[in-house]
Every structure is written in structure tokens, then in C-alpha cells.
Design a protein around this motif. Sequence first.
Motif, PDB file in Angstrom:
ATOM      1  N   TYR A  71      10.216  53.017  36.527  1.00 18.95           N
ATOM      2  CA  TYR A  71      10.218  52.347  37.820  1.00 18.95           C
ATOM      3  C   TYR A  71       9.029  51.415  37.891  1.00 18.95           C
ATOM      4  CZ  TYR A  71      10.416  51.921  42.925  1.00 18.95           C
ATOM      5  OH  TYR A  71      10.501  51.445  44.195  1.00 18.95           O
ATOM      6  N   ASP A  72       9.237  50.225  38.372  1.00 17.60           N
ATOM      7  CA  ASP A  72       8.201  49.210  38.496  1.00 17.60           C
ATOM      8  C   ASP A  72       8.112  48.834  39.975  1.00 17.60           C
ATOM      9  OD1 ASP A  72       6.336  47.308  37.809  1.00 17.60           O
ATOM     10  OD2 ASP A  72       7.843  45.808  37.274  1.00 17.60           O
ATOM     11  N   TYR A  73       7.008  49.106  40.611  1.00 20.84           N
ATOM     12  CA  TYR A  73       6.903  48.751  42.019  1.00 20.84           C
ATOM     13  C   TYR A  73       5.605  48.014  42.309  1.00 20.84           C
ATOM     14  CZ  TYR A  73       4.416  53.235  42.256  1.00 20.84           C
ATOM     15  OH  TYR A  73       3.570  54.273  42.034  1.00 20.84           O
ATOM     16  N   TYR A  74       5.624  47.295  43.393  1.00 17.61           N
ATOM     17  CA  TYR A  74       4.552  46.399  43.778  1.00 17.61           C
ATOM     18  C   TYR A  74       3.634  47.092  44.778  1.00 17.61           C
ATOM     19  CZ  TYR A  74       2.511  41.852  44.928  1.00 17.61           C
ATOM     20  OH  TYR A  74       1.668  40.801  45.097  1.00 17.61           O
ATOM     21  N   LEU A  75       2.365  47.157  44.457  1.00 16.28           N
ATOM     22  CA  LEU A  75       1.393  47.781  45.349  1.00 16.28           C
ATOM     23  C   LEU A  75       0.856  46.762  46.345  1.00 16.28           C
ATOM     24  CD1 LEU A  75      -0.660  49.820  42.732  1.00 16.28           C
ATOM     25  CD2 LEU A  75       1.083  50.677  44.283  1.00 16.28           C
ATOM     26  N   GLU A  76       0.253  47.235  47.418  1.00 18.49           N
ATOM     27  CA  GLU A  76      -0.317  46.348  48.432  1.00 18.49           C
ATOM     28  C   GLU A  76      -1.444  45.488  47.868  1.00 18.49           C
ATOM     29  OE1 GLU A  76      -1.409  48.460  51.940  1.00 18.49           O
ATOM     30  OE2 GLU A  76       0.548  49.419  52.102  1.00 18.49           O
ATOM     31  N   GLN A  77      -2.095  45.942  46.813  1.00 20.31           N
ATOM     32  CA  GLN A  77      -3.192  45.185  46.216  1.00 20.31           C
ATOM     33  C   GLN A  77      -2.658  44.074  45.299  1.00 20.31           C
ATOM     34  OE1 GLN A  77      -2.887  48.547  45.867  1.00 20.31           O
ATOM     35  NE2 GLN A  77      -4.431  49.281  47.280  1.00 20.31           N
ATOM     36  N   LEU A 100       5.422  59.781  35.422  1.00 21.34           N
ATOM     37  CA  LEU A 100       5.500  59.917  33.978  1.00 21.34           C
ATOM     38  C   LEU A 100       5.027  58.609  33.348  1.00 21.34           C
ATOM     39  CD1 LEU A 100       7.317  62.362  34.671  1.00 21.34           C
ATOM     40  CD2 LEU A 100       8.750  61.685  32.780  1.00 21.34           C
ATOM     41  N   THR A 101       4.419  58.689  32.201  1.00 18.31           N
ATOM     42  CA  THR A 101       4.030  57.475  31.485  1.00 18.31           C
ATOM     43  C   THR A 101       5.305  56.851  30.936  1.00 18.31           C
ATOM     44  OG1 THR A 101       1.881  58.365  30.926  1.00 18.31           O
ATOM     45  CG2 THR A 101       2.670  56.550  29.585  1.00 18.31           C
ATOM     46  N   ALA A 102       5.815  55.901  31.660  1.00 17.84           N
ATOM     47  CA  ALA A 102       7.045  55.208  31.268  1.00 17.84           C
ATOM     48  C   ALA A 102       6.962  53.795  31.802  1.00 17.84           C
ATOM     49  CB  ALA A 102       8.265  55.904  31.843  1.00 17.84           C
ATOM     50  N   GLU A 103       7.586  52.895  31.126  1.00 17.18           N
ATOM     51  CA  GLU A 103       7.554  51.510  31.551  1.00 17.18           C
ATOM     52  C   GLU A 103       8.970  51.070  31.847  1.00 17.18           C
ATOM     53  OE1 GLU A 103       4.654  49.187  30.258  1.00 17.18           O
ATOM     54  OE2 GLU A 103       3.384  50.809  29.590  1.00 17.18           O
ATOM     55  N   TRP A 104       9.126  50.324  32.887  1.00 19.85           N
ATOM     56  CA  TRP A 104      10.437  50.052  33.459  1.00 19.85           C
ATOM     57  C   TRP A 104      11.406  49.393  32.510  1.00 19.85           C
ATOM     58  CZ3 TRP A 104      12.575  45.224  34.244  1.00 19.85           C
ATOM     59  CH2 TRP A 104      11.738  44.147  34.035  1.00 19.85           C
TER      60      TRP A 104
END
Length: 162
Positions: A71-77, A100-104
Amino acid sequence: MKKVSILLFFLCNLFSQISDAQYTNNIWCFGDSVGIDFQNYSVFQSGVKTVAGSSTICDSTGNLLFYCYGYDYYLEQQAYFRSGIVKNKNHQTMQNGDSLTAEWYHDITIIPKSVTDSTFYIFCAGITRDYGLYYSIVDLKQNNGLGAVVQKNIQLDTFSCV
């Protein structure tokens, strides 16, 4: 010789008709909340929140056990954070099944420990933040049969998985 060939052909066809295979791949959860059940020929809404790689595992009769995805999500920063998530058969995040250490955009693979055990390995590759190959362990006997990630992000190697 011709009779033996005919008999062998007949027996192979007979055994292929009466034998049963395992149905561990009957259900796929992927896409943006899409699931397909190949046993019942139906489509359903899954808990996947990405269009990237995912992995699903069912029991030997075709019932969903759990699935996971990057999962790739956008943080407020204004930065992206990549994480793997494990969902149980009820499409809820499994106990300890986040981060988990995983890349989207890379694959996540589920491998059963054995056909008679309730333990599964999830393998993930890290290529940007945390280089290497990682695994986590899921025990389906935990949490009243819904499972839990009992060990997480164990690094096997530090090589770049590009």
C-alpha cells in the motif's frame, strides 16, 4: 501394444475426472477493492486499497483464509509511505497485520509452512527504504481463527531487489 495404449489413455482420463485438486487459488483479491471467486463465479468487494501487487490464499476447499498487499499512501507532510497490509477472511486488517516491509509495486507472496499446519510465510521485497528480502509469519490459530501476524519484517538479505 495398441490395447495397452488405449487402456492407459482411458485410465488417465478416468483418474483426472475423479481426482480433486487443492483450491488454494480459488479467490483473488486485487485491484481497487475487487475480488473474484472462481469457485462460485462471482465478484465481490475486497479490502484491497491499491492497484498494486497482492497475494491471496485459500484453504483446500476454496474458502478465503487471508490476503495481503502493498500500500502506498500520502502523508500530510507531503511524503509517500509504503507499507504492506494483511487482511483476514472478513476483509479486516489482521491482528499485527500492518506496516509490513513491502512496496506497493512489487509482489508479495504467501507460502504455507505445510499442508497440515496453520502457519504461513509472507515474503516481501524492499527496494527504496529498506533494501532486501523480508518475511513475516501468520498463524491462523490466533485471534479465534482469524489469524495474527506473529513475527514481522524479518530480514533475510540486504541486497537490492530491483
